[in-house]
Design a protein around this motif. Structure first.
Motif, PDB file in Angstrom:
ATOM      1  N   GLY A 191      47.020  62.752 -10.738  1.00 52.66           N
ATOM      2  CA  GLY A 191      45.906  63.725 -11.564  1.00 52.66           C
ATOM      3  C   GLY A 191      46.155  65.165 -11.741  1.00 52.66           C
ATOM      4  O   GLY A 191      46.761  66.086 -11.517  1.00 52.66           O
ATOM      5  N   GLU A 192      44.929  65.723 -12.653  1.00 51.48           N
ATOM      6  CA  GLU A 192      45.582  66.733 -13.097  1.00 51.48           C
ATOM      7  C   GLU A 192      45.641  68.445 -12.223  1.00 51.48           C
ATOM      8  O   GLU A 192      45.613  68.789 -11.703  1.00 51.48           O
ATOM      9  N   ALA A 238      44.794  66.841  -2.671  1.00 51.43           N
ATOM     10  CA  ALA A 238      45.685  67.263  -3.635  1.00 51.43           C
ATOM     11  C   ALA A 238      46.580  68.391  -3.790  1.00 51.43           C
ATOM     12  O   ALA A 238      47.654  68.536  -4.534  1.00 51.43           O
TER      13      ALA A 238
END
Length: 231
Positions: A201-202, A178
């Motif tokens: 995604g965060e 990520a």
């Protein structure tokens, strides 16, 4: 008659908002990356201006007002940063090194390709800040002796390209981490690309938002140095 309808700030603002709304609706309906809302909106606006022979000076009266909000809107990216603050502290070395390498690569690749294609110097200098956010990119372009208008265009194309092709490139090179996803997208395609990272995604969104700031600062300092070395 044309001046009455088009030669005012309302026209630029109205057509921009409507075009973007249509772009979002088209993208939500077909879900094709190539139908990026910003790209669709750009095509709509340019088509209308071409068909009705509307001078860009008319559009800019409203467009410049919207452009004023680019810098404040960029500050909103602090929200995902705050949510992932602990992760940022934990991986700060990777983030700094990745941002530095990415920024250098972006600048050197532009200069190398530009020289290979024999692009005029002033145009090439305008392309150097293509991968950083618009407010910083404009100032870097002025610093290097480029043309800010061309820089804005290059930044826009870079952002849209990154937004469209980022998912494909991540799959192609099997990038699953990520943090790596966020850094790669943010460094290469600034805020427009970051909107795609946020969808992933965060963590991706936070890393991408952070890399925009870091890459912008790094570019301000290293772009003149790189130019002195290889120009």
């Amino acid at each position: 008659m044309k001046e009455i309808f088009f030669d005012n700030a309302f026209f630029g603002i109205f057509i921009s908002l409507i075009a973007f709304k249509l772009g979002k609706d088209i993208f939500n309906k077909f879900k094709l990356p190539i139908l990026n809302p910003i790209l669709v909106a750009l095509v709509i606006i340019l088509s209308i201006m071409k068909i009705f022979d509307i001078p860009t000076s008319y559009y800019n009266k409203g467009g410049d007002i919207l452009g004023f909000f680019i810098a404040p809107a960029t500050v909103c990216l602090a929200i995902p940063l705050y949510k992932e603050l602990e992760s940022l502290k934990k991986h700060y070395k990777i983030i700094l090194i990745g941002s530095l390498v990415g920024s250098i690569t972006a600048i050197v690749s532009v200069l190398a390709l530009g020289k290979l294609l024999h692009i005029q110097d002033v145009i090439l200098l305008s392309f150097v800040p293509k991968s950083i956010t618009t407010p910083i990119g404009i100032e870097v372009s002025k610093l290097l002796g480029g043309i800010p208008a061309i820089t804005v265009f290059a930044i826009m194309v870079t952002g849209i390209t990154g937004n469209i092709f980022a998912p494909f490139m991540l799959k192609l090179f099997k990038i699953e981490n990520a943090i790596a996803k966020g850094l790669g997208i943010g460094i290469s395609s600034h805020a427009v690309g970051t909107s795609k990272a946020i969808e992933m995604g965060e963590v991706e969104g936070a890393m991408s938002a952070l890399s925009i700031v870091i890459a912008g600062i790094i570019t301000i300092f290293i772009a003149p140095i790189i130019l002195k070395i290889i120009w």
